[in-house]
Design a protein around this motif. Structure first.
Motif, short mmCIF file in Angstrom:
data_model
loop_
_atom_site.label_atom_id
_atom_site.label_comp_id
_atom_site.label_asym_id
_atom_site.label_seq_id
_atom_site.Cartn_x
_atom_site.Cartn_y
_atom_site.Cartn_z
N GLU A 20 -3.53 6.60 -9.89
CA GLU A 20 -4.41 6.38 -8.74
C GLU A 20 -5.65 5.58 -9.15
O GLU A 20 -6.23 5.82 -10.21
CB GLU A 20 -4.82 7.72 -8.11
N HIS A 37 -12.10 0.28 -10.51
CA HIS A 37 -10.70 0.34 -10.06
C HIS A 37 -10.00 -0.92 -10.53
O HIS A 37 -9.86 -1.89 -9.77
CB HIS A 37 -10.62 0.47 -8.54
N ASP A 72 0.81 -1.22 0.00
CA ASP A 72 0.00 0.00 0.00
C ASP A 72 0.85 1.27 0.00
O ASP A 72 0.33 2.35 -0.25
CB ASP A 72 -0.96 0.00 1.20
N GLU A 73 2.15 1.11 0.25
CA GLU A 73 2.99 2.32 0.17
C GLU A 73 3.19 2.66 -1.31
O GLU A 73 3.06 1.79 -2.18
CB GLU A 73 4.33 2.10 0.90
N ALA A 74 3.52 3.93 -1.58
CA ALA A 74 3.68 4.36 -2.97
C ALA A 74 4.90 3.69 -3.60
O ALA A 74 5.98 3.68 -3.01
CB ALA A 74 3.81 5.88 -3.01
N ARG A 102 -0.80 -1.37 -4.88
CA ARG A 102 -2.08 -0.66 -4.88
C ARG A 102 -1.94 0.86 -4.91
O ARG A 102 -2.94 1.57 -4.90
CB ARG A 102 -2.90 -1.06 -3.64
N ASN A 103 -0.68 1.33 -4.94
CA ASN A 103 -0.48 2.77 -4.86
C ASN A 103 0.67 3.16 -5.80
O ASN A 103 1.83 3.17 -5.42
CB ASN A 103 -0.17 3.12 -3.39
N ILE A 104 0.30 3.44 -7.04
CA ILE A 104 1.30 3.78 -8.05
C ILE A 104 1.08 5.25 -8.43
O ILE A 104 0.09 5.58 -9.09
CB ILE A 104 1.16 2.87 -9.30
N PRO A 105 1.98 6.16 -7.97
CA PRO A 105 1.76 7.59 -8.21
C PRO A 105 1.53 7.88 -9.70
O PRO A 105 2.26 7.37 -10.57
CB PRO A 105 3.06 8.23 -7.71
N SER A 155 -4.44 -0.83 -9.86
CA SER A 155 -3.41 -1.64 -9.20
C SER A 155 -2.69 -2.48 -10.25
O SER A 155 -3.12 -2.59 -11.39
CB SER A 155 -4.04 -2.57 -8.17
#
Ligand code: FMN
Ligand code: MN
Length: 435
Positions: free
Chosen positions: A53, A284, A22-24, A47-50, A56
């Motif tokens: 958003e 999503h 979940d971290e970028a 789940r967190n791709i800068p 995933s």
């Protein structure tokens, strides 16, 4: 039975086979993180791709055979037999009115494939690629559907390069469309039920619809929805679909380089362009990437080919114990353990295997006491049981893997590393150190 990729993720969570991040993680770092994860033998979900958003990316769906065993709720030793049983029990897909894969629809100017987190897989790749889509097409002559997995290099908002290897079913569709002066429509489903991927990686006879095979593997019909802009149907519970076409009248354009399954970079070569006419997806979506030459890749392509070879050998009344195309991560070298019934039977076994899977290059036949997944065990059998003057078969000038400027894949090597028939007592193993 799980119904889609999301059910599979849930199952993997329950079995502690997935890490959820979940971290970028920047898009450019994902490939490296995936490679680290491959060594751990677990699936990974970013789940967190800068910049992307809400979307995933998943990788390493099949870290080894135990992941398939998890789907079927069986032991990993039983997967091959279970798939063999299911292979012939094909179930036609069924149409449904709507499905989550069309929750969002992008048409015309709204289409932008760069807006989705497709990654660069190897440092010297020519660009970002889609590597895990099920490409669905219909034979322009018969209407029979085909599924395959083909790499696609992102080139423009609505255009990608498209790699279609020679001698695959899709190439024959493309050539038929060319002759008829037609375009070849494609729908590319990404974020699939794992068994649909397995069916797409299978090589049944050309008149078999791989979606019926997906039904066979699942034990229930795949639900399909109609596409928005092409005359094709796609799994209703996939995550994202690219609709579009190849135009056989159009010149081919440079594609690549790409780090391929043999762990070489395929040089730039001319390939067709895929024109995208619609993107549909879930609210999503979860995309997938596969590293060529990874355990993920070899489990996905190797497993159904093992089943196809087993079916062939059993039709020849060979007493097959286990087949492995997963000794190295490229399924060009394989081995089978048999209980030999006739002294010269291993030669027929080799020919059967080469006939069942045309890319197979080296094939070793061993006795049932040898673990065919373990390269040391295979070398042990060669050290102790191969009689090279009679145990080596070379078949020159056969069809093999297509990209081959130096004739590396056009000959087949068979090795009979079985003990002489009727002398089993003299070759019984002590339970030593090789295994
Ligand atoms: C991860 C992965 C990537 C693949 N990439 C390609 C590709 O770019 N081009 C291709 O022709 N085959 C590719 N293949 C192999 C085909 O998808 C596979 O041989 C398939 O069974 C061919 O379909 P067919 O039997 O209907 O011809 C890939 C397979 C896997 C598992
Ligand atoms: Mn096919």
């Amino acid at each position: 039975m799980i119904k889609d990729l999301r059910d599979y993720i849930q199952l993997l969570k329950e079995q502690n086979k997935i890490d959820i991040v979940d971290e970028a993680v920047e898009l450019s770092d994902i490939s490296l993180r995936m490679r680290e994860q491959e060594k751990r033998g677990k699936t990974i979900l970013f789940r967190n791709i800068p910049g992307f958003e809400g979307t995933s990316m998943i990788n390493n769906l099949f870290a080894d055979r135990s992941f398939l065993a998890a789907i079927f709720g069986c032991a990993k030793e039983s997967v091959q037999e279970l798939l063999e049983e299911r292979y012939s029990k094909r179930i036609p897909p069924v149409m449904v009115e709507e499905g989550p894969v069309q929750e969002k629809v992008f048409l015309g100017e709204e289409i932008d494939i760069f807006g989705f987190p497709f990654i660069k897989h190897a440092p010297k790749d020519g660009g970002r690629y889609n590597s895990a889509g099920i490409v669905i097409a219909k034979d322009p002559r018969t209407g029979i559907r085909n599924c395959s997995i083909n790499r696609m290099q992102l080139k423009g908002r609505n255009v990608t390069g498209f790699r279609m290897s020679p001698r695959q079913d899709l190439e024959s569709y493309y050539n038929a469309a060319k002759e008829l002066g037609q375009k070849l429509e494609l729908a590319v489903a990404i974020g699939n039920h794992p068994l649909d991927l397995l069916a797409a990686a299978s090589g049944p006879p050309r008149d078999v619809d791989e979606l019926e095979l997906a039904g066979a593997f699942r034990g229930e019909a795949v639900e399909l929805v109609k596409c928005k802009t092409v005359d094709l149907e796609v799994p209703a519970r996939a995550e994202l679909v690219l609709e579009g076409y190849l135009d056989p009248q159009e010149p081919w354009e440079p594609e690549g380089p790409f780090g391929d399954f043999m762990e070489f970079y395929v040089p730039v070569m001319d390939n067709p362009l895929f024109h995208i006419t619609a993107i549909t997806c879930r609210e999503h979506p979860i995309l997938q990437a596969i590293h060529a030459g990874s355990r993920d890749d070899v489990t996905l392509l190797g497993t159904p080919r093992e089943v196809e070879i087993a079916r062939m050998l059993k039709s020849m009344n060979v007493d097959v114990r286990k087949i492995s195309l997963q000794i190295v991560n490229n399924y060009l070298t394989g081995a089978v353990a048999i209980r030999k019934q006739l002294e010269d039977e291993p030669r027929n076994v080799m020919m059967g295997a080469f006939a069942a899977f045309k890319f197979l290059k080296n094939f070793v036949v061993v006795d049932e006491d040898v673990d065919v997944d373990n390269p040391k065990e295979i070398l042990w059998a060669m050290s102790t049981r191969l009689r090279a003057e009679k145990g080596i078969l070379v078949i020159p000038n056969a069809v093999g893997f297509g990209r081959d400027a130096y004739g590396i894949h056009t000959a087949k090597l068979g090795i009979d590393a079985t003990a002489p028939l009727g002398h089993w007592d003299e070759f019984e193993r002590t339970g030593g150190q090789n295994g």
